[in-house]
Design a protein around this motif. Structure first.
Motif, PDB file in Angstrom:
ATOM      1  N   PRO A 153       0.788  -1.061  -0.060  1.00  0.00           N
ATOM      2  CA  PRO A 153      -0.075   0.013   0.020  1.00  0.00           C
ATOM      3  C   PRO A 153       0.655   1.405   0.020  1.00  0.00           C
ATOM      4  O   PRO A 153       1.607   1.248   0.721  1.00  0.00           O
ATOM      5  N   GLY A 154       0.558   2.075  -0.986  1.00  0.00           N
ATOM      6  CA  GLY A 154       1.195   3.360  -1.227  1.00  0.00           C
ATOM      7  C   GLY A 154       2.361   3.378  -2.213  1.00  0.00           C
ATOM      8  O   GLY A 154       3.037   4.431  -2.584  1.00  0.00           O
ATOM      9  N   ALA A 155       2.817   2.347  -2.442  1.00  0.00           N
ATOM     10  CA  ALA A 155       3.741   1.883  -3.449  1.00  0.00           C
ATOM     11  C   ALA A 155       3.259   2.467  -4.912  1.00  0.00           C
ATOM     12  O   ALA A 155       2.307   2.380  -5.122  1.00  0.00           O
ATOM     13  N   LEU A 156       4.284   2.944  -5.608  1.00  0.00           N
ATOM     14  CA  LEU A 156       3.829   3.425  -7.079  1.00  0.00           C
ATOM     15  C   LEU A 156       4.439   2.723  -8.288  1.00  0.00           C
ATOM     16  O   LEU A 156       5.571   1.839  -8.066  1.00  0.00           O
ATOM     17  N   SER A 157       3.704   2.221  -8.889  1.00  0.00           N
ATOM     18  CA  SER A 157       4.228   1.558 -10.213  1.00  0.00           C
ATOM     19  C   SER A 157       5.054   2.151 -10.718  1.00  0.00           C
ATOM     20  O   SER A 157       5.019   3.250 -11.371  1.00  0.00           O
ATOM     21  N   ALA A 158       6.428   1.395 -11.357  1.00  0.00           N
ATOM     22  CA  ALA A 158       7.447   1.949 -11.829  1.00  0.00           C
ATOM     23  C   ALA A 158       8.258   0.897 -12.735  1.00  0.00           C
ATOM     24  O   ALA A 158       9.487   0.584 -12.250  1.00  0.00           O
ATOM     25  N   PRO A 159       7.886  -0.039 -13.759  1.00  0.00           N
ATOM     26  CA  PRO A 159       8.454  -1.039 -14.094  1.00  0.00           C
ATOM     27  C   PRO A 159       9.799  -0.532 -14.562  1.00  0.00           C
ATOM     28  O   PRO A 159      10.140   0.298 -15.431  1.00  0.00           O
ATOM     29  N   THR A 160      10.729  -1.478 -14.320  1.00  0.00           N
ATOM     30  CA  THR A 160      12.401  -1.295 -14.671  1.00  0.00           C
ATOM     31  C   THR A 160      12.398  -1.333 -15.920  1.00  0.00           C
ATOM     32  O   THR A 160      13.374  -0.801 -16.823  1.00  0.00           O
ATOM     33  N   THR A 161      11.491  -2.075 -16.710  1.00  0.00           N
ATOM     34  CA  THR A 161      11.854  -2.476 -18.074  1.00  0.00           C
ATOM     35  C   THR A 161      11.381  -1.020 -18.921  1.00  0.00           C
ATOM     36  O   THR A 161      12.097  -0.814 -20.060  1.00  0.00           O
ATOM     37  N   GLU A 162      11.069  -0.058 -18.310  1.00  0.00           N
ATOM     38  CA  GLU A 162      10.648   1.300 -18.953  1.00  0.00           C
ATOM     39  C   GLU A 162      12.075   2.102 -18.841  1.00  0.00           C
ATOM     40  O   GLU A 162      12.040   3.323 -19.221  1.00  0.00           O
ATOM     41  N   ASN A 163      12.883   1.973 -18.158  1.00  0.00           N
ATOM     42  CA  ASN A 163      14.129   2.400 -17.915  1.00  0.00           C
ATOM     43  C   ASN A 163      14.874   2.169 -19.181  1.00  0.00           C
ATOM     44  O   ASN A 163      16.285   2.896 -19.158  1.00  0.00           O
ATOM     45  N   VAL A 164      14.976   1.320 -19.942  1.00  0.00           N
ATOM     46  CA  VAL A 164      15.701   1.157 -20.892  1.00  0.00           C
ATOM     47  C   VAL A 164      15.074   1.002 -22.248  1.00  0.00           C
ATOM     48  O   VAL A 164      13.901   0.962 -22.570  1.00  0.00           O
ATOM     49  N   GLY A 165      16.113   1.000 -23.358  1.00  0.00           N
ATOM     50  CA  GLY A 165      15.307   1.192 -24.805  1.00  0.00           C
ATOM     51  C   GLY A 165      15.354  -0.344 -25.349  1.00  0.00           C
ATOM     52  O   GLY A 165      15.878  -1.140 -24.656  1.00  0.00           O
ATOM     53  N   PRO A 166      15.026  -0.696 -26.650  1.00  0.00           N
ATOM     54  CA  PRO A 166      14.957  -1.633 -27.260  1.00  0.00           C
ATOM     55  C   PRO A 166      16.136  -2.506 -27.241  1.00  0.00           C
ATOM     56  O   PRO A 166      16.066  -3.770 -27.077  1.00  0.00           O
ATOM     57  N   ASP A 167      17.333  -1.960 -27.091  1.00  0.00           N
ATOM     58  CA  ASP A 167      18.547  -2.684 -27.179  1.00  0.00           C
ATOM     59  C   ASP A 167      19.067  -3.121 -25.612  1.00  0.00           C
ATOM     60  O   ASP A 167      20.403  -3.536 -25.510  1.00  0.00           O
ATOM     61  N   GLY A 168      18.245  -2.664 -24.542  1.00  0.00           N
ATOM     62  CA  GLY A 168      18.671  -3.214 -23.308  1.00  0.00           C
ATOM     63  C   GLY A 168      19.467  -2.094 -22.684  1.00  0.00           C
ATOM     64  O   GLY A 168      19.957  -2.245 -21.519  1.00  0.00           O
ATOM     65  N   ARG A 169      19.828  -0.849 -23.466  1.00  0.00           N
ATOM     66  CA  ARG A 169      20.918   0.078 -22.696  1.00  0.00           C
ATOM     67  C   ARG A 169      19.697   1.134 -22.033  1.00  0.00           C
ATOM     68  O   ARG A 169      18.573   1.423 -22.592  1.00  0.00           O
ATOM     69  N   PHE A 170      20.440   1.628 -20.961  1.00  0.00           N
ATOM     70  CA  PHE A 170      19.682   2.546 -20.070  1.00  0.00           C
ATOM     71  C   PHE A 170      19.376   3.891 -21.114  1.00  0.00           C
ATOM     72  O   PHE A 170      20.122   4.305 -22.142  1.00  0.00           O
ATOM     73  N   LEU A 171      18.139   4.274 -21.068  1.00  0.00           N
ATOM     74  CA  LEU A 171      18.011   5.624 -21.447  1.00  0.00           C
ATOM     75  C   LEU A 171      18.722   6.623 -20.971  1.00  0.00           C
ATOM     76  O   LEU A 171      19.209   6.683 -19.919  1.00  0.00           O
ATOM     77  N   PRO A 172      18.614   8.076 -21.852  1.00  0.00           N
ATOM     78  CA  PRO A 172      19.756   8.869 -21.487  1.00  0.00           C
ATOM     79  C   PRO A 172      19.143   9.568 -19.910  1.00  0.00           C
ATOM     80  O   PRO A 172      17.926   9.370 -19.493  1.00  0.00           O
ATOM     81  N   ALA A 173      20.286   9.748 -19.115  1.00  0.00           N
ATOM     82  CA  ALA A 173      20.056  10.312 -17.741  1.00  0.00           C
ATOM     83  C   ALA A 173      19.048  11.122 -17.785  1.00  0.00           C
ATOM     84  O   ALA A 173      18.364  11.188 -16.710  1.00  0.00           O
ATOM     85  N   ASP A 174      18.900  12.347 -18.580  1.00  0.00           N
ATOM     86  CA  ASP A 174      17.978  13.512 -18.375  1.00  0.00           C
ATOM     87  C   ASP A 174      16.437  12.642 -18.558  1.00  0.00           C
ATOM     88  O   ASP A 174      15.465  13.145 -17.872  1.00  0.00           O
ATOM     89  N   THR A 175      16.418  11.784 -19.526  1.00  0.00           N
ATOM     90  CA  THR A 175      15.207  11.057 -19.514  1.00  0.00           C
ATOM     91  C   THR A 175      14.657  10.340 -18.302  1.00  0.00           C
ATOM     92  O   THR A 175      13.407  10.389 -17.820  1.00  0.00           O
TER      93      THR A 175
END
Length: 281
Positions: A194-216
């Motif tokens: 309760p109180g936690a926010l959904s933030a799937p870690t799969t949305e932190n990377v692009g199709p190639d599995g690399r992290f999105l830019p730091a600003d993004t």
């Protein structure tokens, strides 16, 4: 370490491996619920890389503390010494490309006080895509001098995670459908703290599995209230993919704490409350 030093590219790693103080390489390939990945390692790995088994060396026995509870620090230290991890020399960890297992090793080394560990962004797939060679050579490192000193980064237990969800920001790194309780393929109960926010870690990377830019990444987390200076915690199913989200937050310049027991520990106790649906509460 600064936020930018948490990861490095294949090109940067190639340069460092050719330098005067090349990093120790750890291959942490792992497949959730799948077979041991040592055969895959033996079929081809980065030159000099040592295989580390997540289930046996980066986790304790499953039980009331979750499916991947933290390993005994001394046992972890022994495993890292066998792998040749130095007390303070550079270490780079990688996996098959998903990044979860590498992030688990990264987090554990940081938690136990190692000052210089990074993750190869995109893992083995990024290395080979950049023209990096792999080898089947057997690697037998000399035993090193690493001694774990737990507590160097933030760790939450179940009570602290519940408090973080009320008084700070607690991010759930699992897939959205598991957060909402629509499906639960592994643990006994679906839903979220309760109180936690959904933030799937799969949305932190692009199709190639690399992290999105730091600003993004920073913009994404700030949109969830996880800005610099906020009290941020992260959990997942068993503390593996959550480490990847902690790494993403680090890349974004935001400190966070890991609830290592995660949902597998939380849901094992029927007395703990469970929320379902898209509403955090």
């Amino acid at each position: 370490m600064t936020a930018k030093s948490a990861i490095l590219s294949a090109a940067e790693l190639r340069t460092e491996l050719a330098g005067l103080r090349p990093p120790v390489l750890l291959d942490v390939r792992w497949q959730l619920g799948g077979p041991d990945q040592r055969p895959a390692y033996e079929a081809g790995h980065l030159p000099g890389a040592v295989y580390v088994d997540l289930d046996r060396e980066l986790a304790g026995p499953p039980g009331s503390g979750g499916r991947h509870p933290l390993p005994d620090p001394e046992a972890f230290g022994e495993a890292m010494r066998r792998a040749g991890v130095p007390a303070d020399g550079p270490v780079v960890v990688y996996d098959g490309g998903l990044g979860w297992a590498a992030a688990r090793a990264w987090w554990l080394l940081r938690w136990t006080g190692h000052p210089n560990v990074r993750v190869l962004d995109g893992g083995l797939a990024a290395w080979t895509a950049a023209g990096g060679v792999v080898t089947t050579d057997r690697v037998t490192p000399a035993e090193s001098d690493f001694k774990p000193t737990p507590g160097a980064v933030g760790l939450l237990d179940a009570d602290a995670a519940a408090l973080r969800a009320r008084d700070g920001v607690l991010l759930d790194a699992r897939a959205g459908e598991r957060y909402r309780g629509e499906v639960e393929p592994i643990d006994p109960v679906g839903g979220h703290i309760p109180g936690a926010l959904s933030a799937p870690t799969t949305e932190n990377v692009g199709p190639d599995g690399r992290f999105l830019p730091a600003d993004t990444l920073r913009a994404r987390f700030e949109g969830l209230g996880a800005s610099e200076g906020a009290a941020v915690g992260v959990y997942c199913g068993s503390g593996v993919s959550a480490a990847h989200e902690v790494l993403a937050l680090e890349v974004a310049g935001i400190e966070s704490d890991l609830y290592a027991g995660s949902w597998s520990e939380w849901s094992a106790d029927p007395a703990r409350p469970v929320a379902t649906g898209p509403d955090p509460q």
